[in-house]
Design a protein around this motif. Structure first.
Motif, PDB file in Angstrom:
ATOM      1  N   LEU A  31       0.661  -1.495   0.389  1.00  0.00           N
ATOM      2  CA  LEU A  31       0.127  -0.257  -0.337  1.00  0.00           C
ATOM      3  C   LEU A  31       0.721   1.634  -0.047  1.00  0.00           C
ATOM      4  O   LEU A  31       0.838   2.556  -0.858  1.00  0.00           O
ATOM      5  CB  LEU A  31      -0.920   0.051   1.145  1.00  0.00           C
ATOM      6  CG  LEU A  31      -1.916   1.276   1.562  1.00  0.00           C
ATOM      7  CD1 LEU A  31      -2.876   1.602  -0.212  1.00  0.00           C
ATOM      8  CD2 LEU A  31      -2.545   1.259   2.472  1.00  0.00           C
ATOM      9  N   ALA A  32       1.810   1.276   1.030  1.00  0.00           N
ATOM     10  CA  ALA A  32       2.564   2.599   1.250  1.00  0.00           C
ATOM     11  C   ALA A  32       3.605   2.707  -0.459  1.00  0.00           C
ATOM     12  O   ALA A  32       3.485   4.002  -1.133  1.00  0.00           O
ATOM     13  CB  ALA A  32       3.816   2.031   1.809  1.00  0.00           C
ATOM     14  N   GLU A  33       3.685   1.368  -1.064  1.00  0.00           N
ATOM     15  CA  GLU A  33       4.519   1.757  -2.716  1.00  0.00           C
ATOM     16  C   GLU A  33       3.356   2.402  -3.808  1.00  0.00           C
ATOM     17  O   GLU A  33       3.655   3.503  -4.349  1.00  0.00           O
ATOM     18  CB  GLU A  33       4.640   0.408  -3.074  1.00  0.00           C
ATOM     19  CG  GLU A  33       5.044   0.254  -4.962  1.00  0.00           C
ATOM     20  CD  GLU A  33       5.467  -0.557  -5.266  1.00  0.00           C
ATOM     21  OE1 GLU A  33       6.036  -0.616  -6.942  1.00  0.00           O
ATOM     22  OE2 GLU A  33       6.165  -1.625  -4.502  1.00  0.00           O
ATOM     23  N   HIS A  34       1.951   1.823  -3.617  1.00  0.00           N
ATOM     24  CA  HIS A  34       0.103   2.365  -4.595  1.00  0.00           C
ATOM     25  C   HIS A  34       0.955   4.401  -4.106  1.00  0.00           C
ATOM     26  O   HIS A  34       0.382   4.242  -5.247  1.00  0.00           O
ATOM     27  CB  HIS A  34      -0.301   1.544  -4.191  1.00  0.00           C
ATOM     28  CG  HIS A  34      -1.240   2.108  -4.390  1.00  0.00           C
ATOM     29  ND1 HIS A  34      -1.576   1.741  -6.338  1.00  0.00           N
ATOM     30  CD2 HIS A  34      -2.657   2.612  -3.716  1.00  0.00           C
ATOM     31  CE1 HIS A  34      -2.695   2.512  -6.726  1.00  0.00           C
ATOM     32  NE2 HIS A  34      -3.806   2.968  -5.159  1.00  0.00           N
ATOM     33  N   LEU A  35       0.486   4.033  -2.652  1.00  0.00           N
ATOM     34  CA  LEU A  35      -0.276   5.177  -2.057  1.00  0.00           C
ATOM     35  C   LEU A  35       1.605   6.233  -3.003  1.00  0.00           C
ATOM     36  O   LEU A  35       0.854   7.492  -3.125  1.00  0.00           O
ATOM     37  CB  LEU A  35       0.074   5.361  -0.702  1.00  0.00           C
ATOM     38  CG  LEU A  35      -0.931   4.945  -0.014  1.00  0.00           C
ATOM     39  CD1 LEU A  35      -1.109   5.001   1.202  1.00  0.00           C
ATOM     40  CD2 LEU A  35      -2.347   5.178  -0.666  1.00  0.00           C
ATOM     41  N   PHE A  36       2.845   6.148  -2.896  1.00  0.00           N
ATOM     42  CA  PHE A  36       4.118   7.316  -3.010  1.00  0.00           C
ATOM     43  C   PHE A  36       3.193   7.386  -4.564  1.00  0.00           C
ATOM     44  O   PHE A  36       3.539   8.339  -5.464  1.00  0.00           O
ATOM     45  CB  PHE A  36       5.017   6.524  -2.753  1.00  0.00           C
ATOM     46  CG  PHE A  36       6.217   6.889  -3.451  1.00  0.00           C
ATOM     47  CD1 PHE A  36       6.480   8.205  -3.194  1.00  0.00           C
ATOM     48  CD2 PHE A  36       6.790   6.425  -4.898  1.00  0.00           C
ATOM     49  CE1 PHE A  36       7.591   8.703  -3.965  1.00  0.00           C
ATOM     50  CE2 PHE A  36       8.206   7.838  -5.375  1.00  0.00           C
ATOM     51  CZ  PHE A  36       8.230   8.230  -4.623  1.00  0.00           C
ATOM     52  N   MET A  37       3.341   6.002  -5.004  1.00  0.00           N
ATOM     53  CA  MET A  37       3.304   6.084  -6.825  1.00  0.00           C
ATOM     54  C   MET A  37       1.975   7.336  -7.304  1.00  0.00           C
ATOM     55  O   MET A  37       1.874   8.020  -8.436  1.00  0.00           O
ATOM     56  CB  MET A  37       3.376   4.602  -7.877  1.00  0.00           C
ATOM     57  CG  MET A  37       4.684   3.603  -7.520  1.00  0.00           C
ATOM     58  SD  MET A  37       5.951   4.800  -8.468  1.00  0.00           S
ATOM     59  CE  MET A  37       5.405   4.785  -9.878  1.00  0.00           C
TER      60      MET A  37
END
Length: 202
Positions: A31-37
């Motif tokens: 989820l952290a990767e998705h939110l950053f992207m």
């Protein structure tokens, strides 16, 4: 039943919560990767699409919402999109997912409602960024025919969202979203290869 509220401390688990449970992939997307992207893609799209109509406060609001838009998944997990669509079709305006999200993160619902009321085109920016990240991830990491079909479906949805935005807000350059999707995968690969070739005599 009173549900627990989403707390700031829950953000620490964003690197542990994973997505794409119904699609076979080479690795998990957190989820952290998705939110950053989505935040970074929203930043690019907002500047390029909205141009001089975008002020600093608008850009900040877009990025803030993009960086938090899926945080209810910290408590709920990532529900597959087909399941969400079936629940929406069955429940109509009484969607239990939206009810749960409002209970556990009322501040996010309020932020979303405010943006939708004052600058609905900003919500479109975040949705396009969300779809672009999904497409990029499944194109790179998806395995098998099902993943390919999911990717095609996502591209169809992106195209429909762009066409809808063009009709609703014709003053903006919405086709930039599709151009960005075409640009991103190629530049990533070309840049990595060019970097690796330095000093190798290739």
């Amino acid at each position: 039943m009173k549900l627990p509220r989403l707390q700031f401390a829950d953000l620490a688990r964003a690197g542990h919560v994973t997505r794409w449970h119904s699609v076979r992939t080479t690795r998990d997307q957190t989820l952290a990767e998705h939110l950053f992207m989505v935040t970074r893609i929203s930043n690019r799209l907002a500047k390029d699409i909205l141009g001089p109509d975008l002020d600093d406060s608008g850009l900040l609001r877009i990025m803030e919402y993009a960086s938090l838009h899926d945080t209810p998944e910290l408590l709920m997990g990532d529900l597959p999109s087909p399941l969400k669509r079936h629940i929406e079709a069955i429940s109509g305006e009484d969607n239990p997912i939206l009810t749960i999200e409002k209970q556990i993160a009322h501040w996010l619902t309020e932020m979303k409602d405010e943006i939708q009321r004052d600058h609905p085109e900003h919500m479109v920016i975040v949705k396009l960024a969300d779809l672009i990240d999904a497409i990029l991830f499944i194109e790179h990491e998806g395995i098998g025919l099902h993943a390919q079909e999911v990717c095609r479906g996502l591209k169809d949805i992106l195209r429909q969202k762009v066409e809808s935005a063009v009709r609703t807000y014709p003053q903006y350059s919405w086709k930039i979203a599709e151009a960005l999707l075409e640009e991103l995968p190629h530049n990533v690969v070309d840049g990595q290869i060019a970097f690796e070739r330095v000093g190798q005599g290739w």
